[in-house]
Design a protein around this motif. Sequence first.
Motif, short mmCIF file in Angstrom:
data_model
loop_
_atom_site.label_atom_id
_atom_site.label_comp_id
_atom_site.label_asym_id
_atom_site.label_seq_id
_atom_site.Cartn_x
_atom_site.Cartn_y
_atom_site.Cartn_z
N LYS A 177 0.85 -1.20 0.00
CA LYS A 177 0.00 0.00 0.00
C LYS A 177 0.88 1.24 0.00
O LYS A 177 0.55 2.26 -0.59
CB LYS A 177 -0.92 0.00 1.21
N TRP A 178 2.00 1.14 0.70
CA TRP A 178 3.05 2.15 0.54
C TRP A 178 4.37 1.42 0.58
O TRP A 178 4.44 0.25 0.92
CB TRP A 178 2.94 3.25 1.59
N PHE A 179 5.43 2.11 0.21
CA PHE A 179 6.74 1.47 0.13
C PHE A 179 7.79 2.37 0.77
O PHE A 179 7.63 3.58 0.87
CB PHE A 179 7.11 1.11 -1.31
N GLU A 180 8.86 1.72 1.22
CA GLU A 180 9.97 2.43 1.87
C GLU A 180 11.01 2.77 0.81
O GLU A 180 11.34 1.94 -0.03
CB GLU A 180 10.63 1.54 2.93
N VAL A 181 11.51 3.98 0.83
CA VAL A 181 12.59 4.36 -0.08
C VAL A 181 13.80 4.69 0.78
O VAL A 181 13.96 5.80 1.28
CB VAL A 181 12.20 5.57 -0.96
N ARG A 182 14.63 3.70 1.04
CA ARG A 182 15.89 3.91 1.73
C ARG A 182 16.85 2.82 1.32
O ARG A 182 16.45 1.83 0.71
CB ARG A 182 15.71 3.96 3.24
N THR A 183 18.09 3.00 1.64
CA THR A 183 19.11 2.10 1.14
C THR A 183 18.89 0.69 1.67
O THR A 183 18.68 0.49 2.87
CB THR A 183 20.49 2.60 1.56
N ASN A 220 16.22 12.77 6.61
CA ASN A 220 17.01 13.20 5.46
C ASN A 220 18.27 13.92 5.90
O ASN A 220 18.49 15.08 5.57
CB ASN A 220 16.17 14.10 4.53
N SER A 221 19.11 13.23 6.64
CA SER A 221 20.35 13.85 7.10
C SER A 221 21.54 13.44 6.25
O SER A 221 22.66 13.88 6.47
CB SER A 221 20.60 13.48 8.57
N ALA A 222 21.32 12.57 5.25
CA ALA A 222 22.42 12.14 4.37
C ALA A 222 22.87 13.31 3.49
O ALA A 222 22.10 14.23 3.20
CB ALA A 222 21.96 10.98 3.50
N LEU A 328 13.87 17.73 0.78
CA LEU A 328 12.76 17.56 1.72
C LEU A 328 13.29 17.46 3.14
O LEU A 328 14.31 16.80 3.39
CB LEU A 328 11.99 16.27 1.40
N GLN A 329 12.61 18.09 4.06
CA GLN A 329 12.89 17.94 5.48
C GLN A 329 11.91 16.93 6.07
O GLN A 329 10.82 16.72 5.52
CB GLN A 329 12.74 19.30 6.20
N PRO A 330 12.27 16.29 7.18
CA PRO A 330 11.32 15.37 7.81
C PRO A 330 9.96 16.02 8.04
O PRO A 330 9.89 17.17 8.52
CB PRO A 330 12.01 15.00 9.13
N ARG A 354 18.58 8.61 5.05
CA ARG A 354 17.53 9.16 4.17
C ARG A 354 16.42 8.13 4.13
O ARG A 354 16.63 6.98 3.77
CB ARG A 354 18.07 9.40 2.77
N TRP A 355 15.25 8.54 4.55
CA TRP A 355 14.11 7.60 4.62
C TRP A 355 12.87 8.33 4.13
O TRP A 355 12.41 9.28 4.74
CB TRP A 355 13.93 7.11 6.07
#
Length: 381
Positions: A177-183, A220-222, A328-330, A354-355
């Motif tokens: 339904k949603w997906f994670e975008v991180r390494t 998003n601190s990367a 983008l900021q959290p 970064r998430w």
Amino acid sequence: MITSVTVAEKGDVLVCANGGEHDMRFHAVWLRDNAPDANTRSPQNGQRLISITDIPDDLVIRSAELAGGKVMVRFSDRDQDIAFEPDWLSAHSYDTAPAASGFRLAPDVEAWDQRLSNAMPCADFDALHDDPAVLLDWLQGLNRHGVAKVSAGPVESGALLDVASLFGYVRETNYGKWFEVRTEVNPVNLAYTGLGLQAHTDNPYRDPVPTMQILYCLENSAEGGDSIVVDGFACARRLHEENPEDFELLSQHCAAFSYEGSKGVALHSRRPMLECTPDGELTSVRFNNRSAAAFTDIPFDKMNAYYRAYRRLGELVDDPQMQVAFKLQPGESFIVDNTRVLHARKGYSGDGTRWLQGCYPDKDGMKSKLASMISEQGAQS
Ligand code: FE2
């Protein structure tokens, strides 16, 4: 303003004169099909109660007159007049000059480039939920530009669904339904690495494609990892201005896209990169280097020219003058019309985190919410 009506062409045509302007002509079959009476349209929901085969093929207009501010029409299949509102007839006149050929977008759409940086539609998360006027303004911007931002939302997993619920419903896919975008260590998709990604539309291998996407930032601190958006309609317009033949190649031949990166998933589609209606309005852009498959639907004699056009479209997409970039900021998110606006991300380093979370709301819900809000506003004023 309709000033007089006459029946012409042996009852096949109604001519509405409107005070010296261009007369509006309507065919008998068209008028009968669009009759607003309670036997033809449900008074409850406005849906049509008759089918095309219910209309006799020898239908004619027996008489017509202006009476009581309405256009009264008597058809050969009914023994009573049907009343048409003059304003409705004027608003739906089709007796107009054909649209000029050439590049064309829907009238409520505005193509943009890097200059949108200072004018991107943006609203506060709470204000969007609490103030219908803020939501209406934001939806109008989203519809016009195909992109909008939301600021100051909660930094909570799943909060992106509260953005989607502002206007519609989320489509579930094999990514969930949603997906994670991180390494990830063994990513099923290159989106889940720190690599930079060329601007693209998501999932062109689906049919239909996801029509909107929300990307919601939780960390998003990367270093790097900026988001970029590009208006595919603006790129297509530039392509058309530079060389209409390039536009034609990409709109009149099907590309191909596929994804088989996960077990049990084999998604394939065959559609043009630039898709137009039969009368030439550009309606969607598909552009994704990672999921483009082997193109087999371009004639041999045109393949080199097709690739030249494809390359030029790619150069336009990569042109910084066409791009709007932001970090983008959290708690911040952005939403794109995935049938039009491409998104990209700059590469990011392993330092920091970064998430983002993403989901695919349907555009018809957004268009419906916007149109109903405008209609309610009109009814109140
Ligand atoms: Fe993407």
